[in-house]
Design a protein around this motif. Sequence first.
Motif, PDB file in Angstrom:
ATOM      1  N   ILE A   1      -1.765   2.170  10.758  1.00 24.37           N
ATOM      2  CA  ILE A   1      -1.206   1.231  11.737  1.00 24.37           C
ATOM      3  C   ILE A   1      -2.145   0.040  11.880  1.00 24.37           C
ATOM      4  O   ILE A   1      -3.362   0.213  11.965  1.00 24.37           O
ATOM      5  CB  ILE A   1      -0.992   1.930  13.107  1.00 24.37           C
ATOM      6  N   GLY A   2      -1.572  -1.160  11.857  1.00 23.44           N
ATOM      7  CA  GLY A   2      -2.385  -2.358  12.043  1.00 23.44           C
ATOM      8  C   GLY A   2      -2.905  -2.945  10.745  1.00 23.44           C
ATOM      9  O   GLY A   2      -3.463  -4.044  10.736  1.00 23.44           O
ATOM     10  N   GLN A   3      -2.748  -2.236   9.639  1.00 26.83           N
ATOM     11  CA  GLN A   3      -3.199  -2.793   8.356  1.00 26.83           C
ATOM     12  C   GLN A   3      -2.300  -3.967   7.961  1.00 26.83           C
ATOM     13  O   GLN A   3      -1.082  -3.868   8.049  1.00 26.83           O
ATOM     14  CB  GLN A   3      -3.125  -1.710   7.270  1.00 26.83           C
ATOM     15  N   PRO A   4      -2.899  -5.062   7.502  1.00 25.57           N
ATOM     16  CA  PRO A   4      -2.088  -6.237   7.155  1.00 25.57           C
ATOM     17  C   PRO A   4      -1.481  -6.107   5.761  1.00 25.57           C
ATOM     18  O   PRO A   4      -1.774  -6.900   4.872  1.00 25.57           O
ATOM     19  CB  PRO A   4      -3.105  -7.377   7.221  1.00 25.57           C
ATOM     20  N   ALA A   5      -0.658  -5.088   5.564  1.00 29.09           N
ATOM     21  CA  ALA A   5      -0.028  -4.889   4.257  1.00 29.09           C
ATOM     22  C   ALA A   5       1.346  -4.270   4.469  1.00 29.09           C
ATOM     23  O   ALA A   5       1.658  -3.799   5.564  1.00 29.09           O
ATOM     24  CB  ALA A   5      -0.884  -3.962   3.393  1.00 29.09           C
ATOM     25  N   LYS A   6       2.145  -4.288   3.411  1.00 29.78           N
ATOM     26  CA  LYS A   6       3.419  -3.571   3.441  1.00 29.78           C
ATOM     27  C   LYS A   6       3.091  -2.114   3.107  1.00 29.78           C
ATOM     28  O   LYS A   6       2.560  -1.819   2.036  1.00 29.78           O
ATOM     29  CB  LYS A   6       4.349  -4.175   2.388  1.00 29.78           C
ATOM     30  N   ILE A   7       3.355  -1.210   4.050  1.00 29.40           N
ATOM     31  CA  ILE A   7       3.010   0.197   3.855  1.00 29.40           C
ATOM     32  C   ILE A   7       4.258   0.945   3.381  1.00 29.40           C
ATOM     33  O   ILE A   7       5.255   1.012   4.107  1.00 29.40           O
ATOM     34  CB  ILE A   7       2.524   0.844   5.175  1.00 29.40           C
ATOM     35  N   VAL A   8       4.201   1.484   2.171  1.00 29.56           N
ATOM     36  CA  VAL A   8       5.335   2.262   1.661  1.00 29.56           C
ATOM     37  C   VAL A   8       4.959   3.741   1.704  1.00 29.56           C
ATOM     38  O   VAL A   8       3.964   4.157   1.122  1.00 29.56           O
ATOM     39  CB  VAL A   8       5.711   1.843   0.226  1.00 29.56           C
ATOM     40  N   VAL A   9       5.781   4.518   2.426  1.00 30.65           N
ATOM     41  CA  VAL A   9       5.470   5.923   2.662  1.00 30.65           C
ATOM     42  C   VAL A   9       6.325   6.787   1.741  1.00 30.65           C
ATOM     43  O   VAL A   9       7.540   6.596   1.652  1.00 30.65           O
ATOM     44  CB  VAL A   9       5.756   6.287   4.140  1.00 30.65           C
TER      45      VAL A   9
ATOM     46  N   GLU B   1       6.622  -2.818  12.105  1.00 34.44           N
ATOM     47  CA  GLU B   1       7.746  -3.015  11.191  1.00 34.44           C
ATOM     48  C   GLU B   1       7.318  -3.259   9.748  1.00 34.44           C
ATOM     49  O   GLU B   1       8.146  -3.583   8.899  1.00 34.44           O
ATOM     50  CB  GLU B   1       8.644  -4.141  11.718  1.00 34.44           C
ATOM     51  N   ASN B   2       6.024  -3.082   9.464  1.00 34.42           N
ATOM     52  CA  ASN B   2       5.567  -3.207   8.078  1.00 34.42           C
ATOM     53  C   ASN B   2       5.572  -1.857   7.357  1.00 34.42           C
ATOM     54  O   ASN B   2       5.037  -1.725   6.272  1.00 34.42           O
ATOM     55  CB  ASN B   2       4.168  -3.837   8.028  1.00 34.42           C
ATOM     56  N   PHE B   3       6.184  -0.838   7.975  1.00 36.41           N
ATOM     57  CA  PHE B   3       6.282   0.478   7.332  1.00 36.41           C
ATOM     58  C   PHE B   3       7.650   0.649   6.672  1.00 36.41           C
ATOM     59  O   PHE B   3       8.677   0.338   7.270  1.00 36.41           O
ATOM     60  CB  PHE B   3       6.059   1.601   8.359  1.00 36.41           C
TER      61      PHE B   3
ATOM     62  N   LEU C   1       0.853  -1.186   0.000  1.00 38.71           N
ATOM     63  CA  LEU C   1       0.000   0.000   0.000  1.00 38.71           C
ATOM     64  C   LEU C   1       0.890   1.237   0.000  1.00 38.71           C
ATOM     65  O   LEU C   1       1.779   1.373   0.846  1.00 38.71           O
ATOM     66  CB  LEU C   1      -0.879  -0.034   1.257  1.00 38.71           C
ATOM     67  N   PHE C   2       0.683   2.124  -0.965  1.00 38.51           N
ATOM     68  CA  PHE C   2       1.492   3.344  -1.033  1.00 38.51           C
ATOM     69  C   PHE C   2       0.748   4.494  -0.369  1.00 38.51           C
ATOM     70  O   PHE C   2      -0.411   4.758  -0.684  1.00 38.51           O
ATOM     71  CB  PHE C   2       1.801   3.685  -2.497  1.00 38.51           C
ATOM     72  N   VAL C   3       1.409   5.156   0.581  1.00 40.50           N
ATOM     73  CA  VAL C   3       0.802   6.314   1.241  1.00 40.50           C
ATOM     74  C   VAL C   3       1.588   7.560   0.845  1.00 40.50           C
ATOM     75  O   VAL C   3       2.768   7.695   1.164  1.00 40.50           O
ATOM     76  CB  VAL C   3       0.817   6.154   2.781  1.00 40.50           C
ATOM     77  N   ASP C   4       0.926   8.440   0.119  1.00 35.39           N
ATOM     78  CA  ASP C   4       1.567   9.674  -0.347  1.00 35.39           C
ATOM     79  C   ASP C   4       1.421  10.738   0.738  1.00 35.39           C
ATOM     80  O   ASP C   4       0.321  11.208   1.014  1.00 35.39           O
ATOM     81  CB  ASP C   4       0.893  10.126  -1.647  1.00 35.39           C
ATOM     82  N   MET C   5       2.539  11.126   1.361  1.00 31.78           N
ATOM     83  CA  MET C   5       2.490  12.070   2.488  1.00 31.78           C
ATOM     84  C   MET C   5       2.823  13.496   2.061  1.00 31.78           C
ATOM     85  O   MET C   5       2.970  14.372   2.906  1.00 31.78           O
ATOM     86  CB  MET C   5       3.476  11.613   3.580  1.00 31.78           C
TER      87      MET C   5
END
Length: 493
Positions: free
Chosen positions: A449-457, A478-480, A433-437
């Motif tokens: 937080i808590g989402q069952p995915a690899k979070i790419v910021v 540690e999935n961030f 999951l890509f999060v555009d900040m």
Amino acid sequence: MSSPRLPNPLRMAIASCLFPRWREANVNFLIGPAPLDPNGLNRMLADSEAGALVTFEGWVRARNEGKPVRSLEYEAYLELAAKEGNKILEEAREKFNLRAIDCRHRTGHLALGDLAVWVGATAVHRDDAFKAARFVIDEIKHRLPIWKKEHYVGAEPQWVYCRDHHTHVHFHAEDYYAKQAKVVSQEKFSRASVLVVGAGGLGCPALPSLATAGVGRIGIVDSDRIEISNVHRQPLFSPAVVGESKAVVAQNKMLELNPFIKVAAINERLHAGNALELIADYELVLDCTDNMETKFLLQDACLKAGKPLVSASIYQHEGQLRTLIPGSPEGCLRCHQTETPDDSLLGNCNDFGVLGAWTAVLGTMQAAQALELLQTGTNSSVGHTMLVNLRDLSTLKVKNTAREGCAHCAGNFELHESEIEVSAASLKEENTLFVDMREEADEHLRQFIGQPAKIVVGCHRGIRSKRLVRAIRAEGHENFYSLRGGATALSAP
Ligand SMILES: [Zn+2]
Ligand SMILES: [Zn+2]
């Protein structure tokens, strides 16, 4: 200068209305050791539509600058030569109305009278054929990166770089270096090898100083492509080469500046997996990078491999320069910073802004310190940090101090880089999951937080996102991950 061209299908359509058997001129450039047979080459160009064939033959002649020549050898940068040769023929095709244009160039050992270069041009009318053949041989002579070793009668053979190797106007290395002969040992430079990591604000001014001094072998490591916003502080590049590989453009530029050296382009990002291999071939390393991760990794690799490192960095208008010699009593970068510091402490040029004159001063100082080290075995920044105010040019030299028991100084460590950064390619992986900040406040990230995915910021440059990811990982998530290079990595070709 090439004229704008219509797309091929359109040209074909127009042309086939005008001329029943119209076609694009054949273009063929070959360079290699095979002997050239002019009769065979002439026959190959036979064409019932052509009204003229003009050929040029360049022969090995018996005399050069008064010295009787016995034979000679050609050595070429084959890949560059083939690329440039084809480019020249393409230019001829643009300029003249040709049926075919062909050029062959020899490499290897040639005897007197041997055919060294051959050009053949066919056209409907002789004028185009004459002009094209003349154009091609003139350009070949000026632009092809070819070396020649001349074997004389009664004298030692000599490698010469021929700007004009068929009329024999030569540049000799001793003339090139004439004005520095009194201040350096050229022999020491020509035996030296230097790896420059980063062809950016610091690498661009450092490289020409090393190349023109005659450092025998230079490697350039950079995986970036040239952006228009680089040009103001990276004068090896111009707007015309935006989008091209920094390492390759810099390599060509260095060979153009000094044909008496060897230059390698290494179009890779330095990482823990390739760092030792990349520096293994060189005796001295220049750190011209602009991020802490690579700086610390490069120093670690140099400590491991026992290679001296001349490192520079810029924070706003403050420059820092130091030479690290593995095993020296003044310690290493990690003596006082065991953890790799955040890039926000370094101040990326893209974030703070910088003047090309500032990076030019620091990069040139870096090259001067490297050359001093090659000549004398030491320099004034060994074991010291030189702080340079790039606006008022005041300097302060601070002695580095080692920390007792530093594992890095003792060589007692593993190479690693933090694993919190990922590349744009990894965004394609499943369950990512890509999060555009870029436009968001810091708190925005907490909802993932808590989402069952690899979070790419991602942020603009990958600096703020790394700080956010560090903070959130410190809470155990540690999935961030942080997108390396930020949004610019997404748009890179
Ligand atoms: Zn010559
Ligand atoms: Zn240390």
